[in-house]
Scaffold this motif. Structure first.
Motif, PDB file in Angstrom:
ATOM      1  N   PHE A 131      30.115  33.848  41.770  1.00 41.73           N
ATOM      2  CA  PHE A 131      30.608  35.201  41.994  1.00 41.73           C
ATOM      3  C   PHE A 131      30.716  35.898  40.648  1.00 41.73           C
ATOM      4  O   PHE A 131      30.782  35.250  39.606  1.00 41.73           O
ATOM      5  N   ASP A 134      32.762  41.272  41.663  1.00 44.05           N
ATOM      6  CA  ASP A 134      33.144  40.849  43.021  1.00 44.05           C
ATOM      7  C   ASP A 134      34.655  40.690  43.105  1.00 44.05           C
ATOM      8  O   ASP A 134      35.290  41.163  44.042  1.00 44.05           O
ATOM      9  N   ARG A 149      35.786  43.704  45.200  1.00 47.07           N
ATOM     10  CA  ARG A 149      35.706  43.238  46.588  1.00 47.07           C
ATOM     11  C   ARG A 149      36.542  41.971  46.775  1.00 47.07           C
ATOM     12  O   ARG A 149      36.039  40.938  47.180  1.00 47.07           O
ATOM     13  N   ILE A 192      36.381  39.284  49.772  1.00 48.18           N
ATOM     14  CA  ILE A 192      35.364  38.251  50.011  1.00 48.18           C
ATOM     15  C   ILE A 192      35.906  36.856  49.726  1.00 48.18           C
ATOM     16  O   ILE A 192      35.501  35.900  50.372  1.00 48.18           O
TER      17      ILE A 192
END
Length: 77
Positions: free
Chosen positions: A5, A9, A13, A16
């Motif tokens: 990742f 990320d 985000r 996730i």
């Protein structure tokens, strides 16, 4: 699931990581980080301890690291 990742990320985000199966619980930061063998044995250790979680790799440069580190709580680590 991606093998690695990014700090983007983690910061942009965070859901996730909570939505992984099992969810991310621990991680290793680095740049590079692709070579780290930690996720395999740390995830196995979590499972052996009866904990539902996994250990993930997160690529973060020196400049990205402070923001990525602050973002781990919001990602559920």
């Amino acid at each position: 699931m991606p093998e690695v990742f990014s700090s983007a990320d983690l910061i942009g985000r965070p859901e996730i990581f909570r939505n992984l199966e099992p969810p991310a619980m621990l991680g290793v930061f680095g740049d590079p980080v692709e070579h780290s063998l930690s996720p395999g044995f740390q995830t196995a250790a979590l499972q052996a301890a009866g904990m539902k979680g996994q250990y993930v790799r997160i690529r973060a440069s020196t400049d990205e690291f402070p923001g990525a580190l602050r973002a781990i709580v919001g990602a559920g680590f």
